[in-house]
Scaffold this motif. Structure first.
Motif, PDB file in Angstrom:
ATOM      1  N   ALA A  84       6.762   9.908  -1.250  1.00 35.78           N
ATOM      2  CA  ALA A  84       6.063   9.451  -0.296  1.00 35.78           C
ATOM      3  C   ALA A  84       4.847  10.003  -0.045  1.00 35.78           C
ATOM      4  O   ALA A  84       3.984  10.156   0.205  1.00 35.78           O
ATOM      5  CB  ALA A  84       6.385   8.948   0.972  1.00 35.78           C
ATOM      6  N   LYS A 119       6.130  -1.268   8.870  1.00 35.91           N
ATOM      7  CA  LYS A 119       6.213  -0.154  10.233  1.00 35.91           C
ATOM      8  C   LYS A 119       6.281   0.915   9.233  1.00 35.91           C
ATOM      9  O   LYS A 119       5.749   1.983   9.655  1.00 35.91           O
ATOM     10  CB  LYS A 119       8.325  -0.762  11.028  1.00 35.91           C
ATOM     11  CG  LYS A 119       8.411  -0.066  12.051  1.00 35.91           C
ATOM     12  CD  LYS A 119       9.774  -0.415  12.722  1.00 35.91           C
ATOM     13  CE  LYS A 119      10.565   0.690  12.757  1.00 35.91           C
ATOM     14  NZ  LYS A 119      12.457   0.135  12.857  1.00 35.91           N
ATOM     15  N   TYR A 120       7.176   0.618   7.807  1.00 34.09           N
ATOM     16  CA  TYR A 120       7.787   2.076   6.764  1.00 34.09           C
ATOM     17  C   TYR A 120       5.711   2.746   6.547  1.00 34.09           C
ATOM     18  O   TYR A 120       5.927   3.800   7.121  1.00 34.09           O
ATOM     19  CB  TYR A 120       7.866   1.238   5.581  1.00 34.09           C
ATOM     20  CG  TYR A 120       7.418   2.651   4.806  1.00 34.09           C
ATOM     21  CD1 TYR A 120       9.275   3.021   4.826  1.00 34.09           C
ATOM     22  CD2 TYR A 120       7.355   2.666   3.522  1.00 34.09           C
ATOM     23  CE1 TYR A 120       9.040   4.338   3.980  1.00 34.09           C
ATOM     24  CE2 TYR A 120       7.415   3.513   2.805  1.00 34.09           C
ATOM     25  CZ  TYR A 120       8.725   4.538   2.785  1.00 34.09           C
ATOM     26  OH  TYR A 120       8.994   5.431   2.022  1.00 34.09           O
ATOM     27  N   LYS A 123       3.921   4.546   9.786  1.00 29.54           N
ATOM     28  CA  LYS A 123       5.337   5.455   9.704  1.00 29.54           C
ATOM     29  C   LYS A 123       4.838   6.924   9.105  1.00 29.54           C
ATOM     30  O   LYS A 123       4.490   8.057   9.397  1.00 29.54           O
ATOM     31  CB  LYS A 123       6.953   5.599  10.288  1.00 29.54           C
ATOM     32  CG  LYS A 123       7.326   4.704  11.177  1.00 29.54           C
ATOM     33  CD  LYS A 123       8.715   4.792  10.851  1.00 29.54           C
ATOM     34  CE  LYS A 123       8.956   4.405  12.510  1.00 29.54           C
ATOM     35  NZ  LYS A 123      10.292   4.391  12.518  1.00 29.54           N
ATOM     36  N   LEU A 124       4.597   6.204   7.917  1.00 25.00           N
ATOM     37  CA  LEU A 124       3.356   6.839   6.401  1.00 25.00           C
ATOM     38  C   LEU A 124       1.691   7.571   7.429  1.00 25.00           C
ATOM     39  O   LEU A 124       1.197   8.133   6.429  1.00 25.00           O
ATOM     40  CB  LEU A 124       3.446   6.466   5.303  1.00 25.00           C
ATOM     41  CG  LEU A 124       4.547   6.550   5.212  1.00 25.00           C
ATOM     42  CD1 LEU A 124       4.966   5.989   3.435  1.00 25.00           C
ATOM     43  CD2 LEU A 124       5.646   7.992   4.810  1.00 25.00           C
TER      44      LEU A 124
END
Lengths: 207, 144
Positions: A84, A119-120, A123-124
């Motif tokens: 990521a 959500k992921y 958050k990134l």
């Protein structure tokens, strides 16, 4: 000798086109009464997934786009954070181009629901429609990973997080042909991916 | 035989330098142990922590916290070993931001935990000194 070695290195650096991966076959058809032989390359087939916004994403949404595909899961404790981090570099380099996409496929669709993917992404710091986190039927994701993107994935209760998968970033061109695969955990290979995307964008049939 | 008579100042200087040398060799023993902990800790960090927390301890945005919050590390000194050994399943606040993802457990021995904490506590801008294996063993007895 030294000069020859040096210049040969230089030549390799400034490549103007990328290889085309996958099987190919010669097809002969008749055009205007003349028989013409053409090379047909392996391409990414039809698919249908759902992204972090709940929108369905099919192969059609990637028509005329250069994109990077990878396989991950949000609770992955091993290589995913590294992937990521590296993919964020790619995202930040090309996010202003509207013919560029990133397609991250979850290999754990049971856990990685649409809200979990959203959500992921949040958050990134990923917003907009350049980078899609998608999920779909597990068999579909696993089949396209192995048969078409040539990335191995499998469920394994003995592995950290419950899955084994390869951390490749796969570069796909506007005709959905695979043009490169890069180790997503290695920043040097990710630099090469960024360079290769620029090379690919300059190819005549990618404009 | 002729006795050699040294001037008093030279004898005094020699004596002082011996005292200084002793003092520093003592220092050296401590700093040698610190260096051993630190370099072993660096290797453990690479294997068990780096994927998530990054080589420079910066973490990953809002997903994985950075390891440079010296105040947090100091205030939670006694629970760091438990978090590493058994993972973390409760939300924490680092550098004023909330993090709620689970941290997986790292199956490390007390010595390795002491080494990796010593590495973390003295990297990324932290200067918090050494944590010994004995301290870690004590801390591990009171994990919640």
């Amino acid at each position: 000798m030294l000069a020859a070695g040096w210049s040969s290195c230089k030549t390799n650096d400034s490549k103007t086109s990328l290889p085309i991966f996958g099987s190919r076959k010669a097809v002969t058809k008749t055009v205007n009464g003349q028989s013409v032989t053409d090379t047909v390359y392996q391409t990414i087939p039809k698919f249908s997934f759902v992204n972090q916004y709940g929108d369905s994403i099919s192969n059609k949404n990637l028509d005329g786009k250069i994109y990077v595909a990878d396989f991950f899961f949000t609770t992955c404790p091993s290589i995913c954070p590294m992937m990521a981090r590296n993919l964020l570099t790619v995202y930040n380099t090309f996010k202003s181009k509207d013919d560029f996409k990133i397609l991250s496929h979850s290999i754990d669709p049971k856990h990685d629901s649409v809200p979990v993917l959203k959500k992921y992404a949040d958050k990134l710091g990923v917003s907009g429609n350049t980078w899609w986190f998608v999920q779909g039927k597990k068999e579909d994701v696993y089949t396209i990973a192995e048969k078409n993107y040539l990335v191995a994935v499998k469920q394994d209760s003995t592995a950290a997080g419950g899955y084994v998968h390869q951390g490749y970033f796969v570069l796909v061109d506007k005709q959905k042909r695979v043009r490169g695969a890069y180790d997503g955990t290695d920043p040097k290979q990710v630099d090469q991916l960024i360079a290769d995307i620029k090379t690919l964008q300059a190819e005549p049939d990618q404009k | 035989m002729m006795a050699i008579r040294y001037p008093k100042s030279i004898v005094a200087a020699l004596g002082l330098s011996i005292v200084i040398a002793l003092f520093f060799s003592c220092e050296n023993n401590n700093s040698l142990e610190f260096k051993r902990y630190y370099s072993e800790g660096a290797a453990i960090y690479q294997t068990h922590c780096l994927n998530c927390h990054a080589a420079d301890g910066s973490g990953l945005l809002a997903l994985i916290p950075a390891l440079n919050d010296s105040t947090f590390l100091k205030n939670n000194k006694a629970s760091l070993a438990c978090a590493i050994r058994y993972g973390l399943k409760r939300p924490i606040k680092i550098n004023g931001k909330a993090y709620d993802e689970n941290m997986p457990a790292a199956n490390l021995a007390p010595m390795e935990i002491a080494q990796v904490i010593t590495y973390m506590n003295n990297s990324f801008g932290n200067q918090l000194g050494m944590v010994t294996m004995d301290e870690v063993e004590t801390d591990l007895k009171s994990c919640k």
